[in-house]
Design a protein around this motif. Structure first.
Motif, PDB file in Angstrom:
ATOM      1  N   THR A 137      -3.741   1.334   9.625  1.00  0.00           N
ATOM      2  CA  THR A 137      -3.194   2.161   9.998  1.00  0.00           C
ATOM      3  C   THR A 137      -2.285   2.923  10.334  1.00  0.00           C
ATOM      4  OG1 THR A 137      -1.958  -0.043   8.871  1.00  0.00           O
ATOM      5  CG2 THR A 137      -0.864   1.440   9.325  1.00  0.00           C
ATOM      6  N   LYS A 138      -2.094   3.477  11.575  1.00  0.00           N
ATOM      7  CA  LYS A 138      -1.676   4.624  12.042  1.00  0.00           C
ATOM      8  C   LYS A 138      -0.759   4.521  13.263  1.00  0.00           C
ATOM      9  CE  LYS A 138      -3.407   8.926  14.874  1.00  0.00           C
ATOM     10  NZ  LYS A 138      -4.044   9.612  15.510  1.00  0.00           N
ATOM     11  N   ASP A 141       0.706  -1.231  -0.073  1.00  0.00           N
ATOM     12  CA  ASP A 141       0.058   0.126   0.010  1.00  0.00           C
ATOM     13  C   ASP A 141       0.466   1.139  -0.585  1.00  0.00           C
ATOM     14  OD1 ASP A 141      -2.439   1.377   0.653  1.00  0.00           O
ATOM     15  OD2 ASP A 141      -1.354   2.657   2.101  1.00  0.00           O
ATOM     16  N   SER A 142       2.128   1.287   0.607  1.00  0.00           N
ATOM     17  CA  SER A 142       2.791   2.524   0.719  1.00  0.00           C
ATOM     18  C   SER A 142       3.285   2.572  -0.216  1.00  0.00           C
ATOM     19  CB  SER A 142       4.167   2.686   2.016  1.00  0.00           C
ATOM     20  OG  SER A 142       2.926   2.181   3.044  1.00  0.00           O
ATOM     21  N   ALA A 196       5.072   6.121   7.526  1.00  0.00           N
ATOM     22  CA  ALA A 196       4.524   7.363   8.545  1.00  0.00           C
ATOM     23  C   ALA A 196       3.006   7.727   8.060  1.00  0.00           C
ATOM     24  CB  ALA A 196       5.390   8.248   8.767  1.00  0.00           C
ATOM     25  N   ALA A 197       2.883   8.117   7.163  1.00  0.00           N
ATOM     26  CA  ALA A 197       1.584   8.691   6.873  1.00  0.00           C
ATOM     27  C   ALA A 197       0.516   7.718   6.583  1.00  0.00           C
ATOM     28  CB  ALA A 197       1.891   9.606   5.683  1.00  0.00           C
ATOM     29  N   SER A 198       0.530   6.048   6.771  1.00  0.00           N
ATOM     30  CA  SER A 198      -0.323   5.344   6.218  1.00  0.00           C
ATOM     31  C   SER A 198      -1.514   5.450   6.956  1.00  0.00           C
ATOM     32  CB  SER A 198       0.639   4.291   6.204  1.00  0.00           C
ATOM     33  OG  SER A 198      -0.988   2.850   6.436  1.00  0.00           O
ATOM     34  N   THR A 199      -2.358   4.686   6.448  1.00  0.00           N
ATOM     35  CA  THR A 199      -4.220   4.982   6.462  1.00  0.00           C
ATOM     36  C   THR A 199      -4.494   3.257   6.743  1.00  0.00           C
ATOM     37  OG1 THR A 199      -4.647   6.456   5.085  1.00  0.00           O
ATOM     38  CG2 THR A 199      -4.427   7.071   7.323  1.00  0.00           C
TER      39      THR A 199
END
Length: 404
Positions: free
Chosen positions: A362-363, A330-331, A348-351
């Protein structure tokens, strides 16, 4: 048929190349590729868990590649670079050089906290992201390393949830459990768990009457079983890896230790179908608070079918490694690049909210996925049933162990 896949047959079972341990194993894909590392202990005392994890990563890569690969990178296929950490922290650290030289954009691993602590420190100098499949020691996310992303819950969260559920179970049974013995591996995760339990159990009216640590590996649990028996504890709370857990459980039975419950926290065998299959009588009614997927999701069902077709035990190692490759993919989709620094920013910005795990989006906060959550399982017959939380439960919990 179920059987253990060894390191040479690890990926052959699902139609891929076998792992070669002298050099990293690169699972070749057609056309454009993006390399993702898998650093796991394929040999040594943690080999069972490591080979399970590596297989889980491959199942995920296969699924993503079959669905068109990384679309933002013109359908680039994920190419796994698999390296053996040999169950030794110093090898885990040096293996990062191999991954970096192979050109991986990120890697997943590494089964044990001690291995992951070493590998993530080594990876920092390369700006190379490590997405932890399993790494419960809290100092993993307390060092301020920007390349650390722990997807699954740590020992603090697992212990907190385990305590909450134990309180509910004990109250529901009329507070039959009043004393506890703790047996734990002496590494970072087991020691931290024991410290928390010693402080929190008395608040529930449960006195800790014995605490026993042991190294990994450990081959003889006879004296430990005798100490548990002498303590007359109502409940045993163990936290250790699969080989030690199995030996401990057998020793408890050999010494005829009578307990009202065995309530594991991150028990290496307590949520493992191999343990159930090989230790039917010993395993019954053992409960665990651990990593587990949401069995109701379609990807989870597909993973279960793939593992069965490969003759592979469906363990939490398989599940969480599958999920971490999903997060990495996904990243990659969002970054559209195999640049390592862009991968760090994307993670770091994953949701991401489409993994097989029973998590919210994800946070990552200081490298820790604050929306991860453990579940409680219990061994019943030949199955591992989910008993907490209720929205995922496949059976009601049985507590205490029924009288014979």
């Amino acid at each position: 048929m179920n059987f253990r896949i060894d390191r040479r047959d690890l990926l052959k079972a699902s139609g891929a190349l076998a792992v070669t341990l002298a050099t990293p194993s690169i699972l070749r894909a057609q056309g454009a590729t993006v390399k993702v590392g898998v650093l796991e202990p394929l040999t040594g005392n943690l080999a069972y868990n490591g080979t399970q994890s590596a297989a889980g990563a491959k199942f995920a890569a296969d699924k993503i590649n079959a669905a068109g690969g990384i679309k933002s990178m013109n359908g680039a296929q994920i190419e796994l670079v698999v390296v053996d950490a040999q169950s030794r922290p110093e090898v885990a650290a040096s293996s990062v050089d191999t991954l970096a030289q192979a050109g991986v954009v990120a890697f997943t691993g590494a089964t044990a906290s001690a291995l992951g602590l070493a590998s993530s420190q080594a990876a920092a100098k390369y700006d190379l992201a490590q997405v932890f499949s399993i790494g419960t020691a809290e100092n993993i996310v307390q060092r301020g390393l920007p390349n650390v992303f722990r997807f699954t819950p740590g020992v603090n969260k697992c212990t907190s949830v385990a305590l909450e559920n134990l309180k509910l179970l004990n109250e529901g049974a009329g507070n039959v459990v009043k004393t506890a013995a703790i047996v734990h591996e002496d590494g970072p995760f087991g020691s931290n768990m024991a410290k928390i339990m010693a402080a929190e159990l008395p608040k529930q009216g449960i006195e800790v009457v014995e605490t026993i640590s042991h190294p990994t590996p450990h081959r003889d649990f006879s004296n430990i079983a005798l100490r548990v028996k002498a303590s007359k504890a109502d409940i045993l709370i163990p936290s250790n890896y699969i080989n030690e857990y199995t030996l401990m459980a057998r020793s408890l039975r050999q010494q005829r230790v009578e307990l009202k419950a065995i309530y594991s926290i991150l028990g290496g065998a307590a949520s493992n179908i191999k343990f159930v299959r090989e230790n039917q009588e010993v395993a019954q009614y053992v409960m665990d608070c651990n990593h587990w997927y949401d069995p109701n999701k379609e990807d989870s069902k597909a993973l279960a079918a793939a593992a069965s077709a490969a003759g592979l035990d469906l363990t939490y190692d398989v599940m969480v490694s599958y999920a971490t490759v999903q997060v990495i993919a996904d990243s990659l989709e969002r970054s559209g690049s195999d640049d390592r620094k862009k991968m760090l920013e994307a993670l770091a910005a994953s949701t991401f909210d489409q993994s097989i795990m029973p998590y919210g989006p994800t946070k990552f906060v200081n490298g820790d996925n604050v929306n991860s959550r453990p579940v409680n399982t219990q061994i019943r017959g030949e199955k591992i049933e989910l008993v907490f939380p209720k929205e995922f439960a496949s059976a009601e919990p049985v507590f205490p162990i029924p009288a014979k």
